[in-house]
Design a protein around this motif. Structure first.
Motif, PDB file in Angstrom:
ATOM      1  N   PHE A 233       0.829  -1.205   0.000  1.00 55.41           N
ATOM      2  CA  PHE A 233       0.000   0.000   0.000  1.00 55.41           C
ATOM      3  C   PHE A 233       0.866   1.259   0.000  1.00 55.41           C
ATOM      4  N   VAL A 234       1.868   1.314   0.858  1.00 52.02           N
ATOM      5  CA  VAL A 234       2.731   2.495   0.930  1.00 52.02           C
ATOM      6  C   VAL A 234       3.462   2.700  -0.390  1.00 52.02           C
ATOM      7  N   ALA A 235       3.982   1.616  -0.968  1.00 54.35           N
ATOM      8  CA  ALA A 235       4.712   1.717  -2.232  1.00 54.35           C
ATOM      9  C   ALA A 235       3.826   2.302  -3.326  1.00 54.35           C
ATOM     10  N   GLN A 236       2.571   1.854  -3.399  1.00 54.74           N
ATOM     11  CA  GLN A 236       1.678   2.317  -4.464  1.00 54.74           C
ATOM     12  C   GLN A 236       1.072   3.683  -4.172  1.00 54.74           C
ATOM     13  N   PHE A 237       0.787   3.976  -2.898  1.00 51.12           N
ATOM     14  CA  PHE A 237       0.147   5.255  -2.577  1.00 51.12           C
ATOM     15  C   PHE A 237       1.106   6.435  -2.709  1.00 51.12           C
ATOM     16  N   LEU A 238       2.389   6.200  -2.487  1.00 52.50           N
ATOM     17  CA  LEU A 238       3.359   7.294  -2.545  1.00 52.50           C
ATOM     18  C   LEU A 238       3.813   7.614  -3.962  1.00 52.50           C
ATOM     19  N   GLY A 239       3.344   6.872  -4.948  1.00 49.08           N
ATOM     20  CA  GLY A 239       3.735   7.158  -6.330  1.00 49.08           C
ATOM     21  C   GLY A 239       3.729   5.898  -7.167  1.00 49.08           C
ATOM     22  N   ARG A 240       4.047   6.054  -8.432  1.00 50.85           N
ATOM     23  CA  ARG A 240       4.085   4.901  -9.327  1.00 50.85           C
ATOM     24  C   ARG A 240       5.224   3.973  -8.943  1.00 50.85           C
ATOM     25  N   THR A 241       4.987   2.677  -9.094  1.00 48.01           N
ATOM     26  CA  THR A 241       6.031   1.711  -8.786  1.00 48.01           C
ATOM     27  C   THR A 241       5.799   0.438  -9.580  1.00 48.01           C
ATOM     28  N   ASN A 242       6.830  -0.377  -9.663  1.00 43.60           N
ATOM     29  CA  ASN A 242       6.747  -1.697 -10.284  1.00 43.60           C
ATOM     30  C   ASN A 242       6.802  -2.747  -9.186  1.00 43.60           C
ATOM     31  N   LEU A 243       5.792  -3.599  -9.127  1.00 39.79           N
ATOM     32  CA  LEU A 243       5.731  -4.672  -8.139  1.00 39.79           C
ATOM     33  C   LEU A 243       5.964  -6.011  -8.819  1.00 39.79           C
ATOM     34  N   PHE A 244       6.730  -6.895  -8.171  1.00 40.99           N
ATOM     35  CA  PHE A 244       6.950  -8.225  -8.746  1.00 40.99           C
ATOM     36  C   PHE A 244       7.377  -9.189  -7.636  1.00 40.99           C
ATOM     37  N   TYR A 317       5.907  -2.958 -17.376  1.00 41.00           N
ATOM     38  CA  TYR A 317       6.760  -2.204 -16.465  1.00 41.00           C
ATOM     39  C   TYR A 317       6.728  -0.721 -16.835  1.00 41.00           C
ATOM     40  N   LEU A 318       6.870   0.118 -15.816  1.00 45.40           N
ATOM     41  CA  LEU A 318       7.011   1.557 -16.016  1.00 45.40           C
ATOM     42  C   LEU A 318       8.476   1.935 -15.853  1.00 45.40           C
ATOM     43  N   VAL A 319       8.988   2.729 -16.788  1.00 49.43           N
ATOM     44  CA  VAL A 319      10.365   3.211 -16.712  1.00 49.43           C
ATOM     45  C   VAL A 319      10.339   4.718 -16.912  1.00 49.43           C
ATOM     46  N   HIS A 320      10.921   5.439 -15.963  1.00 49.57           N
ATOM     47  CA  HIS A 320      10.884   6.904 -15.952  1.00 49.57           C
ATOM     48  C   HIS A 320      12.296   7.402 -16.241  1.00 49.57           C
ATOM     49  N   THR A 321      12.501   8.087 -17.388  1.00 52.94           N
ATOM     50  CA  THR A 321      13.839   8.540 -17.774  1.00 52.94           C
ATOM     51  C   THR A 321      13.842  10.047 -18.007  1.00 52.94           C
ATOM     52  N   ASP A 322      15.047  10.609 -18.145  1.00 50.26           N
ATOM     53  CA  ASP A 322      15.107  12.009 -18.544  1.00 50.26           C
ATOM     54  C   ASP A 322      14.839  12.095 -20.052  1.00 50.26           C
ATOM     55  N   ASN A 323      14.735  13.319 -20.556  1.00 46.75           N
ATOM     56  CA  ASN A 323      14.289  13.492 -21.945  1.00 46.75           C
ATOM     57  C   ASN A 323      15.381  13.216 -22.981  1.00 46.75           C
ATOM     58  N   ARG A 324      16.529  12.739 -22.534  1.00 48.91           N
ATOM     59  CA  ARG A 324      17.587  12.379 -23.476  1.00 48.91           C
ATOM     60  C   ARG A 324      17.564  10.901 -23.843  1.00 48.91           C
ATOM     61  N   VAL A 325      16.767  10.109 -23.104  1.00 47.58           N
ATOM     62  CA  VAL A 325      16.627   8.681 -23.414  1.00 47.58           C
ATOM     63  C   VAL A 325      15.417   8.544 -24.332  1.00 47.58           C
ATOM     64  N   LEU A 326      15.665   8.454 -25.632  1.00 48.21           N
ATOM     65  CA  LEU A 326      14.598   8.554 -26.618  1.00 48.21           C
ATOM     66  C   LEU A 326      14.328   7.225 -27.315  1.00 48.21           C
ATOM     67  N   PHE A 327      13.088   6.758 -27.147  1.00 49.12           N
ATOM     68  CA  PHE A 327      12.616   5.579 -27.866  1.00 49.12           C
ATOM     69  C   PHE A 327      11.218   5.868 -28.378  1.00 49.12           C
ATOM     70  N   GLU A 328      10.793   5.083 -29.370  1.00 48.95           N
ATOM     71  CA  GLU A 328       9.476   5.246 -29.953  1.00 48.95           C
ATOM     72  C   GLU A 328       8.649   3.987 -29.713  1.00 48.95           C
ATOM     73  N   GLN A 329       7.353   4.097 -29.975  1.00 49.66           N
ATOM     74  CA  GLN A 329       6.442   2.972 -29.869  1.00 49.66           C
ATOM     75  C   GLN A 329       6.962   1.781 -30.690  1.00 49.66           C
ATOM     76  N   GLU A 330       6.877   0.591 -30.090  1.00 53.63           N
ATOM     77  CA  GLU A 330       7.277  -0.680 -30.702  1.00 53.63           C
ATOM     78  C   GLU A 330       8.788  -0.887 -30.746  1.00 53.63           C
ATOM     79  N   ASP A 331       9.577   0.058 -30.257  1.00 56.07           N
ATOM     80  CA  ASP A 331      11.030  -0.156 -30.221  1.00 56.07           C
ATOM     81  C   ASP A 331      11.378  -1.291 -29.265  1.00 56.07           C
TER      82      ASP A 331
END
Length: 348
Positions: A233-244, A317-331
């Motif tokens: 609950f804490v992991a998800q309520f405090l922001g986006r996260t990946n659970l596994f 999975y969610l991956v949060h990067t800066d705007n210099r890591v550039l990929f497109e859909q289906e890459d």
């Protein structure tokens, strides 16, 4: 640092559906800003009302320094607790000016001195130039500062803040909470904030108690509860996260669908883990045979950063990067962890 407020085993029910506040234990230290953070209906406002004296406790006690203010056998009236309260709607008297609102509660000061003292407090909150205006002539942020001035003017040991910024627009909310935090710190006051806003709690408080269903799941600094959550609950309520889930073998390394990964402690057996999207990054697949290759299935560009949705081995999975890591859909991409995953407690 010395404890100012002590809440012990505090419990409150309103009907047969069980306690709204369920055996809460926490302390607020001198000069500390403490936040109760949780979703609507979790019991945080009821807890605040018990501390303020607007409700009677079924069990437990509320103590300020060495004085018991609330218990099943004792109930001190709100006006006798030495506690300031800032309501969600500010609750200013509409027929009184700003300075009259602040002076209203200064009953321990001679009448001829009240307005002079009230003006000093208004000046500390940046509202000295608006002292003669009625609430209807003030903006939401200005009303909020007048309400704060009224709460701190009698020099209470503790100020309670009930969702005080929720009625402000986003830009004003951010600037006002910075100002209020600065005012409280300069005055050397302790404060207890109730909020459902994660960003507000993380930026405003020195420590946070995360509440869920009437109970406290974790107490810690903003960094501790965000980076090292104890529960799902804490992991998800405090922001986006990946659970596994993963199988641990007694060390601080595990094998996951993402590949090898470190965890924040040695573990053995089946474990539940959390890793924040910003603790992952993406790279173009290379020649390494052990690399697990995923596919970009979603992309959220936000200017200074990008959130990618990646499908890998049947999991998203969610991956949060800066705007210099550039990929497109289906890459095709490879997900790489930048930090250790955190082991979460699993409830029975």
């Amino acid at each position: 640092m010395k404890d100012l407020l002590t809440v012990k085993n505090l419990t409150k029910s309103f009907d047969e559906n069980g306690p709204v506040v369920d055996h809460l234990d926490f302390t607020v230290r001198e000069h500390e800003i403490f936040a109760l953070l949780g979703p609507s209906g979790c019991g945080k406002t009821t807890c605040l009302r018990l501390i303020a004296g607007f409700e009677h406790a079924d069990e437990g006690e509320v103590r300020v320094e060495d004085e018991v203010l609330e218990s099943p056998s004792k109930h001190t009236a709100p006006q006798d607790r030495g506690i300031g309260f800032v309501f969600q709607d500010y609750a200013l008297f509409p027929h009184l000016t700003a300075i009259e609102n602040v002076a209203f509660g200064l009953t321990d000061i001679p009448k001829y001195k009240r307005k002079v003292f009230a003006e000093e407090v208004l000046c500390r909150t940046g509202m000295g130039d608006y002292k003669d205006r009625n609430p209807s002539e003030l903006s939401g942020g200005q009303q909020q500062r007048v309400a704060l001035a009224r709460a701190i003017a009698p020099k209470p040991k503790l100020v309670l803040l009930d969702e005080p910024f929720s009625n402000l627009d986003a830009i004003l909310r951010e600037s006002t909470r910075k100002e209020v935090r600065s005012i409280l710190k300069k005055a050397g006051m302790s404060a207890l904030l109730v909020t459902h806003d994660q960003e507000e709690a993380l930026s405003f408080a020195d420590r946070i108690a995360v509440m869920n269903d009437g109970k406290i799941e974790q107490i810690g600094t903003p960094e501790e509860v965000y980076y090292k959550p104890k529960t799902k609950f804490v992991a998800q309520f405090l922001g986006r996260t990946n659970l596994f889930h993963a199988d641990a073998t007694g060390s601080s390394e595990i094998t996951t669908k993402l590949g090898p990964m470190r965890i924040n402690a040695d573990a053995d057996g089946r474990i539940l883990c959390s890793i924040r999207p910003e603790h992952l990054t993406l790279k173009t697949p290379g020649s390494e045979q052990e690399e697990q290759i995923g596919t970009i299935i979603g992309r959220e560009f936000k200017g200074h950063d990008i959130t990618y949705h990646v499908l890998l081995n049947g999991e998203k999975y969610l991956v949060h990067t800066d705007n210099r890591v550039l990929f497109e859909q289906e890459d095709p991409v490879v997900i790489k962890p930048l930090e250790s995953a955190v082991i979460l407690e699993e409830k029975e």
